[in-house]
Design a protein around this motif. Sequence first.
Motif, mmCIF file in Angstrom:
data_model
loop_
_atom_site.group_PDB
_atom_site.id
_atom_site.type_symbol
_atom_site.label_atom_id
_atom_site.label_comp_id
_atom_site.label_asym_id
_atom_site.label_seq_id
_atom_site.Cartn_x
_atom_site.Cartn_y
_atom_site.Cartn_z
ATOM 1 N N ASN A 4 0.831 -1.201 0.000
ATOM 2 C CA ASN A 4 0.000 0.000 0.000
ATOM 3 C C ASN A 4 0.863 1.248 0.000
ATOM 4 O O ASN A 4 0.598 2.215 -0.702
ATOM 5 N N MET A 5 1.910 1.228 0.829
ATOM 6 C CA MET A 5 2.789 2.386 0.927
ATOM 7 C C MET A 5 3.449 2.673 -0.414
ATOM 8 O O MET A 5 3.535 3.821 -0.850
ATOM 9 N N GLY A 6 3.904 1.637 -1.085
ATOM 10 C CA GLY A 6 4.541 1.813 -2.384
ATOM 11 C C GLY A 6 3.592 2.404 -3.395
ATOM 12 O O GLY A 6 3.954 3.312 -4.158
ATOM 13 N N ALA A 7 2.349 1.910 -3.407
ATOM 14 C CA ALA A 7 1.352 2.442 -4.338
ATOM 15 C C ALA A 7 1.039 3.899 -4.020
ATOM 16 O O ALA A 7 0.843 4.723 -4.928
ATOM 17 N N ASN A 8 1.012 4.242 -2.724
ATOM 18 C CA ASN A 8 0.744 5.627 -2.334
ATOM 19 C C ASN A 8 1.884 6.558 -2.763
ATOM 20 O O ASN A 8 1.644 7.676 -3.224
ATOM 21 N N ILE A 9 3.118 6.084 -2.604
ATOM 22 C CA ILE A 9 4.272 6.889 -3.033
ATOM 23 C C ILE A 9 4.215 7.098 -4.539
ATOM 24 O O ILE A 9 4.420 8.213 -5.040
ATOM 25 N N ARG A 10 3.931 6.031 -5.270
ATOM 26 C CA ARG A 10 3.867 6.134 -6.729
ATOM 27 C C ARG A 10 2.758 7.099 -7.155
ATOM 28 O O ARG A 10 2.933 7.906 -8.071
ATOM 29 N N ARG A 11 1.598 7.024 -6.483
ATOM 30 C CA ARG A 11 0.481 7.909 -6.817
ATOM 31 C C ARG A 11 0.852 9.372 -6.586
ATOM 32 O O ARG A 11 0.644 10.220 -7.457
ATOM 33 N N GLU A 42 16.260 2.679 -5.924
ATOM 34 C CA GLU A 42 15.727 2.521 -4.573
ATOM 35 C C GLU A 42 14.267 2.977 -4.520
ATOM 36 O O GLU A 42 13.420 2.318 -3.904
ATOM 37 N N VAL A 43 13.962 4.095 -5.196
ATOM 38 C CA VAL A 43 12.573 4.550 -5.258
ATOM 39 C C VAL A 43 11.706 3.497 -5.933
ATOM 40 O O VAL A 43 10.575 3.219 -5.507
ATOM 41 N N SER A 44 12.220 2.886 -7.000
ATOM 42 C CA SER A 44 11.476 1.837 -7.685
ATOM 43 C C SER A 44 11.190 0.666 -6.742
ATOM 44 O O SER A 44 10.091 0.100 -6.748
ATOM 45 N N THR A 48 7.366 -0.628 -5.743
ATOM 46 C CA THR A 48 6.910 -1.983 -6.074
ATOM 47 C C THR A 48 6.763 -2.867 -4.841
ATOM 48 O O THR A 48 6.387 -4.030 -4.964
ATOM 49 N N GLY A 49 7.053 -2.310 -3.659
ATOM 50 C CA GLY A 49 6.898 -3.072 -2.430
ATOM 51 C C GLY A 49 8.024 -4.029 -2.139
ATOM 52 O O GLY A 49 7.947 -4.832 -1.195
ATOM 53 N N LYS A 50 9.104 -3.943 -2.922
ATOM 54 C CA LYS A 50 10.245 -4.844 -2.681
ATOM 55 C C LYS A 50 11.052 -4.418 -1.458
ATOM 56 O O LYS A 50 11.812 -5.213 -0.902
ATOM 57 N N ARG A 51 10.903 -3.159 -1.070
ATOM 58 C CA ARG A 51 11.617 -2.657 0.107
ATOM 59 C C ARG A 51 10.755 -1.594 0.768
ATOM 60 O O ARG A 51 10.090 -0.816 0.096
ATOM 61 N N THR A 52 10.760 -1.578 2.117
ATOM 62 C CA THR A 52 9.996 -0.585 2.876
ATOM 63 C C THR A 52 10.902 0.591 3.221
ATOM 64 O O THR A 52 12.040 0.369 3.673
ATOM 65 N N ALA A 72 1.269 5.996 4.472
ATOM 66 C CA ALA A 72 1.120 4.721 5.176
ATOM 67 C C ALA A 72 -0.308 4.189 5.144
ATOM 68 O O ALA A 72 -0.547 3.029 5.485
ATOM 69 N N ALA A 73 -1.261 5.020 4.698
ATOM 70 C CA ALA A 73 -2.673 4.618 4.737
ATOM 71 C C ALA A 73 -2.942 3.467 3.776
ATOM 72 O O ALA A 73 -2.363 3.411 2.683
ATOM 73 N N PRO A 74 -3.817 2.540 4.167
ATOM 74 C CA PRO A 74 -4.183 1.460 3.237
ATOM 75 C C PRO A 74 -4.939 2.015 2.043
ATOM 76 O O PRO A 74 -5.649 3.019 2.149
ATOM 77 N N GLN A 75 -4.760 1.378 0.907
ATOM 78 C CA GLN A 75 -5.465 1.813 -0.293
ATOM 79 C C GLN A 75 -6.957 1.521 -0.184
ATOM 80 O O GLN A 75 -7.374 0.576 0.485
#
Length: 402
Positions: A4-11, A42-44, A48-52, A72-75
Amino acid sequence: MSGNMGANIRRERGMRGWSQARLAREVCRIAGVQGEPVGRQEVSRWETGKRTPREWLPSIAAALGVPVDTLAAPQAPPEPPLPTLADYLPAGDPLAPLSARTGRGVGMEQVGDLQQRVHGLRLADDVLAGGDLIRPALRELRSAVKLHREGRHSEEVGRELLRQIGELGQIAGWIASDAGQRGEAEQIYRLGLSAAREAGDDTLAGNLAGSLAYQLSNIGREAEGIRLARAALDVAGTDAPAKARALYLDRVVWAHAKAGETQPAIRALGEAGEALSQDSEGSGAPAYLYWVDSGELQVMEARVYTELRRPLRAVPLLRDVLDRYDATHTRELALYLSWLAVALSDANEPEEAATVAARVISLSADVASERTAQRVRIVLARLKEFPDIPDVRALLDGAAQT
């Protein structure tokens, strides 16, 4: 949670039009660190959720200008599947009036209200993508059909209702096609075409047939697209408003270009320009053709030369269009840039093509349009012809990780 965090950062990054490398630089600047320990890769991995991000999270939030909780909010749960035409219309012949009409009386005032809503939907399509508009478009179509079938109205009012159903069919079909529902779009176009013909409106029927021809040409049914585009032009006839004939010829141009037929496409381009030159104030063009102008024909000319792999003609035209294009029309801007990226690739300018392609990808990230998604795939496929160019390699690697 990391997904979720990764998707939020990407958005959030996409909303600012930043590349992953730009976000990495901003994070390092906010954190006050030297040597850029955070890079694009690292941003990638974060996205993609490979690293927090962990200790980097406050700096990421500050760089993006949002609270940490936003990242950090859930999608939100995914939306239900997009509706289909069958969800909104009765079975059988949806235009057939009921034998006993129990609905309220319908007059020209209600027709005028419907006309305003149809026009509003068309204006919304200028700035919103198909995935955002398909539900309201189909609801309007259902309401219009219900009004015609169940309402008590005169023959004249019934004819005007059918005309509005035809207009709704055209814009709703266009929206469905943009949302990736091409089978549904074809059914919607055919419903609208039936309504337009029943209303005796040849100009509207030509618009619907031309819109369907455009879709057919884009999905590998080029021969059908040519036949239908030519039929739309014939149906409208020589008495059609100049703008309408220019539009129908525009569809003919694209159908021939998609079929790789250079001379017929270029000949039809000239005919479209000639038709539009005959347009004047008070020429009787329907209001729904407000967007057909010389700029639109220039866009088509540039796209045709790109499709025919004539970049020396395409690139200057596209640059001219983009220099004065309204940046609030995100979907169209992404589409036009995608043709520029392809034309630059054909002109053997891969570095510049990669720069333009990066902007296409950024603009398309949060646009619910299958057309832009398809164009991104086409651009990336063309750039794969230059795997040894560092800028291209970086773009392809980044796209593979998102």
